[in-house]
Design an enzyme around this catalytic site. Structure first.
Site, PDB file in Angstrom:
ATOM      1  N   CYS A  85       0.836  -1.192   0.000  1.00  0.00           N
ATOM      2  CA  CYS A  85       0.000   0.000   0.000  1.00  0.00           C
ATOM      3  C   CYS A  85       0.878   1.252   0.000  1.00  0.00           C
ATOM      4  O   CYS A  85       1.522   1.542  -1.000  1.00  0.00           O
ATOM      5  CB  CYS A  85      -0.985  -0.048   1.170  1.00  0.00           C
ATOM      6  SG  CYS A  85      -2.386   1.094   0.961  1.00  0.00           S
ATOM      7  N   HIS A 202      -3.489  -5.638   0.996  1.00  0.00           N
ATOM      8  CA  HIS A 202      -2.820  -5.859   2.278  1.00  0.00           C
ATOM      9  C   HIS A 202      -2.749  -7.342   2.648  1.00  0.00           C
ATOM     10  O   HIS A 202      -3.710  -7.877   3.220  1.00  0.00           O
ATOM     11  CB  HIS A 202      -3.567  -5.117   3.383  1.00  0.00           C
ATOM     12  CG  HIS A 202      -3.394  -3.638   3.370  1.00  0.00           C
ATOM     13  ND1 HIS A 202      -2.427  -2.995   4.103  1.00  0.00           N
ATOM     14  CD2 HIS A 202      -4.068  -2.668   2.712  1.00  0.00           C
ATOM     15  CE1 HIS A 202      -2.519  -1.688   3.906  1.00  0.00           C
ATOM     16  NE2 HIS A 202      -3.508  -1.461   3.056  1.00  0.00           N
ATOM     17  N   GLU A 204      -0.987  -8.595   5.068  1.00  0.00           N
ATOM     18  CA  GLU A 204      -0.895  -8.717   6.534  1.00  0.00           C
ATOM     19  C   GLU A 204      -2.271  -8.677   7.184  1.00  0.00           C
ATOM     20  O   GLU A 204      -2.440  -9.136   8.323  1.00  0.00           O
ATOM     21  CB  GLU A 204       0.014  -7.614   7.107  1.00  0.00           C
ATOM     22  CG  GLU A 204      -0.603  -6.242   7.262  1.00  0.00           C
ATOM     23  CD  GLU A 204      -0.740  -5.460   5.960  1.00  0.00           C
ATOM     24  OE1 GLU A 204      -1.244  -4.315   6.020  1.00  0.00           O
ATOM     25  OE2 GLU A 204      -0.354  -5.972   4.884  1.00  0.00           O
TER      26      GLU A 204
END
Length: 230
Positions: A85, A202, A204
């Site tokens: 990002c 994302h 994570e």
């Protein structure tokens, strides 16, 4: 493996990245950008957020921080580097990857789950998947539209350096499945070294089962972060 997760003023996904990596059994630590990379750094994550408030252009100021010169040196030495990002924006602004990320086609911030098609499985970041496999990951950005010249995109494609493309649930790459207007539906790309990658979604946020489901994005992000589990 010890992974340095870089924190700039305005980063807000650094702790998420550490939690996801530690869930996978990877040693990870947050490193303040002014402190430089630790001597024993086996991987680098440039996480999401709004470094320097995204003034000028998203990632432009962080890309000029001395820390990013160290990251480029580490990448040249073969250390795996992942920008996510805002980290992808910083990676593009600092020359780790070609192209640029700019304002979404909608001209608004978008936070939603998207589908991605794996365009090449021959990288540390996609070795857990098959080429053509469809993943589900969340996005949260206002400047995620990937822009690049036609010739440069053709070069990326010929070199198998397009990592992911936005697609529908069946793997069809369509304009309707493109959440931000990225050229060629590109969601992630590789640098000249295959150990450097950036992507807007994302991973994570789609790694820990207790925060990823049942209505979340699942755990497909773990496969991307497996690049650091060596």
């Amino acid at each position: 493996m010890t992974v340095a997760v870089i924190r700039f003023g305005g980063s807000n996904c650094d702790r998420d990245a550490v939690a996801a990596l530690e869930h996978l059994g990877v040693d990870a630590e947050i490193v303040w950008h002014e402190d430089g990379l630790p001597e024993e750094t086996d991987g680098v994550v440039v996480p999401g957020g709004f470094s320097y408030g995204d003034y000028l252009r998203a990632g432009a100021m962080a890309a000029r921080a001395p820390m990013m010169a160290e990251v480029r040196d580490a990448a040249e030495a073969g250390v795996p580097v992942l920008g996510v990002c805002n980290g992808a924006q910083i990676g593009a602004e600092s020359g780790l990857v070609p192209g640029a990320f700019t304002t979404n086609r909608s001209a608004r911030f978008q936070c939603e789950h998207v589908h991605l098609r794996v365009e090449t499985a021959d990288t540390p970041f996609t070795r857990a998947f098959d080429e053509g496999e469809v993943l589900s990951l969340p996005i949260a950005h206002g400047e995620g539209r990937f822009e690049i010249t036609d010739d440069a995109l053709a070069d990326l494609e010929s070199d198998d350096r397009v990592l992911f493309r936005y697609c529908d649930a069946d793997g069809n790459v369509t304009n309707a499945a493109n959440p931000n207007g990225s050229k060629g539906n590109v969601a992630g790309v590789l640098g000249e070294r295959g150990t450097v990658a950036v992507l807007m979604p994302h991973p994570e946020r789609a790694t820990l089962p207790d925060v990823s489901g049942p209505n979340g994005a699942g755990t497909d992000g773990a496969g991307v972060l497996a690049a650091f589990d060596q």
